[in-house]
Design a protein around this motif. Structure first.
Motif, PDB file in Angstrom:
ATOM      1  N   ARG A  44       0.803  -1.229   0.000  1.00  0.00           N
ATOM      2  CA  ARG A  44       0.000   0.000   0.000  1.00  0.00           C
ATOM      3  C   ARG A  44       0.832   1.274   0.000  1.00  0.00           C
ATOM      4  O   ARG A  44       0.467   2.254  -0.637  1.00  0.00           O
ATOM      5  N   LEU A  45       1.926   1.256   0.754  1.00  0.00           N
ATOM      6  CA  LEU A  45       2.695   2.479   0.960  1.00  0.00           C
ATOM      7  C   LEU A  45       3.868   2.611   0.011  1.00  0.00           C
ATOM      8  O   LEU A  45       4.342   3.722  -0.244  1.00  0.00           O
ATOM      9  N   GLY A  46       4.360   1.479  -0.507  1.00  0.00           N
ATOM     10  CA  GLY A  46       5.482   1.535  -1.434  1.00  0.00           C
ATOM     11  C   GLY A  46       5.198   2.397  -2.659  1.00  0.00           C
ATOM     12  O   GLY A  46       6.001   3.273  -2.999  1.00  0.00           O
ATOM     13  N   PRO A  47       4.049   2.199  -3.328  1.00  0.00           N
ATOM     14  CA  PRO A  47       3.747   3.049  -4.486  1.00  0.00           C
ATOM     15  C   PRO A  47       3.631   4.520  -4.116  1.00  0.00           C
ATOM     16  O   PRO A  47       4.023   5.392  -4.897  1.00  0.00           O
ATOM     17  N   GLN A  48       3.117   4.825  -2.942  1.00  0.00           N
ATOM     18  CA  GLN A  48       3.022   6.215  -2.501  1.00  0.00           C
ATOM     19  C   GLN A  48       4.415   6.812  -2.323  1.00  0.00           C
ATOM     20  O   GLN A  48       4.664   7.963  -2.693  1.00  0.00           O
ATOM     21  N   GLY A 118      16.755   6.120  -4.162  1.00  0.00           N
ATOM     22  CA  GLY A 118      16.640   5.390  -5.410  1.00  0.00           C
ATOM     23  C   GLY A 118      16.464   3.898  -5.254  1.00  0.00           C
ATOM     24  O   GLY A 118      16.631   3.134  -6.210  1.00  0.00           O
ATOM     25  N   VAL A 119      16.101   3.446  -4.058  1.00  0.00           N
ATOM     26  CA  VAL A 119      15.849   2.032  -3.795  1.00  0.00           C
ATOM     27  C   VAL A 119      14.358   1.777  -3.987  1.00  0.00           C
ATOM     28  O   VAL A 119      13.527   2.507  -3.436  1.00  0.00           O
ATOM     29  N   ASP A 120      14.009   0.765  -4.750  1.00  0.00           N
ATOM     30  CA  ASP A 120      12.623   0.501  -5.114  1.00  0.00           C
ATOM     31  C   ASP A 120      11.767   0.209  -3.878  1.00  0.00           C
ATOM     32  O   ASP A 120      11.948  -0.834  -3.234  1.00  0.00           O
ATOM     33  N   PRO A 121      10.820   1.092  -3.524  1.00  0.00           N
ATOM     34  CA  PRO A 121      10.025   0.876  -2.312  1.00  0.00           C
ATOM     35  C   PRO A 121       8.909  -0.148  -2.476  1.00  0.00           C
ATOM     36  O   PRO A 121       8.261  -0.501  -1.495  1.00  0.00           O
ATOM     37  N   VAL A 122       8.670  -0.620  -3.689  1.00  0.00           N
ATOM     38  CA  VAL A 122       7.619  -1.617  -3.898  1.00  0.00           C
ATOM     39  C   VAL A 122       8.180  -3.025  -4.053  1.00  0.00           C
ATOM     40  O   VAL A 122       7.420  -3.978  -4.215  1.00  0.00           O
ATOM     41  N   SER A 123       9.488  -3.164  -3.976  1.00  0.00           N
ATOM     42  CA  SER A 123      10.092  -4.492  -4.057  1.00  0.00           C
ATOM     43  C   SER A 123       9.753  -5.305  -2.813  1.00  0.00           C
ATOM     44  O   SER A 123       9.759  -4.775  -1.694  1.00  0.00           O
ATOM     45  N   PRO A 124       9.477  -6.597  -2.975  1.00  0.00           N
ATOM     46  CA  PRO A 124       9.227  -7.446  -1.794  1.00  0.00           C
ATOM     47  C   PRO A 124      10.388  -7.431  -0.805  1.00  0.00           C
ATOM     48  O   PRO A 124      10.189  -7.700   0.385  1.00  0.00           O
TER      49      PRO A 124
END
Length: 227
Positions: A44-48, A118-124
């Motif tokens: 929920r929060l990663g894309p934000q 720059g670290v992907d926040p939506v990565s598992p």
């Protein structure tokens, strides 16, 4: 004992607060509450967090990753300072809701700082990071194993059917302890202080700020590129 009220968006943050479905899942499976929260936070929060980083970089050309991370840390430190007593419930239910909101706020901060660097926040992988940074697990390997178990229990919702038959006080106590561990060891004092009238007001702001500030420092150390 009354169940904790689900915090409202106004009381927590601009994303609507903890989802009611997450509260239900954590109450049904309190042993894996941190893992359920971490999985839901990334979803929920990663894309934000990613959208925020992209938008801020567009609005502030030339901003450094470190400056962007500073913005995220300050923003959610302020949220953490006022996140106590949001539930409106007294005693243990209110205390559990409060530390749940704090853990959710801290997860948002971690994901925003990740995005700033720059670290992907939506990565598992960020769910694993959350559990290690928040000291639920000492190493990534055990965190990944626990997340796998929690994900399996989430899919097999029939395993939660017996939760309603367990004593509510025992469920809430276990849930509160697990969430307090995730939000910071000192947050346990914050949780149990709310059960004692008057104590919560004294400890709340200091405990929330200290735990969140320490987490921000660890997060930056993890994600900031080595110089």
């Amino acid at each position: 004992m009354n169940e904790p009220a689900v915090p409202t968006a106004a009381a927590t943050s601009d994303d609507g607060g903890l989802p009611g479905s997450l509260w239900a899942r954590m109450k049904a499976d309190p042993q894996f509450a941190p893992e359920h929260l971490a999985l839901e936070a990334v979803r929920r929060l990663g894309p934000q967090a990613r959208a925020w980083a992209e938008r801020t970089r567009a609005d502030q050309p030339g901003i450094t990753d470190a400056a962007l991370a500073d913005q995220a840390a300050k923003r959610f430190l302020n949220h953490a300072r006022i996140s106590g007593a949001v539930s409106g419930a007294a005693g243990l239910p209110g205390a559990v809701a409060d530390v749940g909101v704090l853990a959710w706020t801290q997860a948002r901060m971690v994901l925003h700082i990740a995005a700033a660097y720059g670290v992907d926040p939506v990565s598992p992988d960020r769910a694993t990071d959350l559990l290690v940074l928040q000291k639920v697990h000492k190493v990534a390997e055990t965190a990944r194993l626990a997340l796998g178990v929690a994900a399996g229990r989430e899919r097999a919702s029939r395993l939660f059917a017996g939760a309603a038959n367990r004593p509510l006080a025992g469920v809430m106590l276990k849930l509160g302890v697990k969430l307090a561990q995730m939000a910071g060891v000192r947050a346990a004092k914050r949780m149990f202080a709310k059960v004692i009238p008057g104590a919560a007001m004294i400890l709340g702001t200091w405990v929330n700020s200290t735990a969140t500030r320490d987490l921000a420092k660890r997060t930056r150390q993890m994600y900031a590129p080595e110089s």
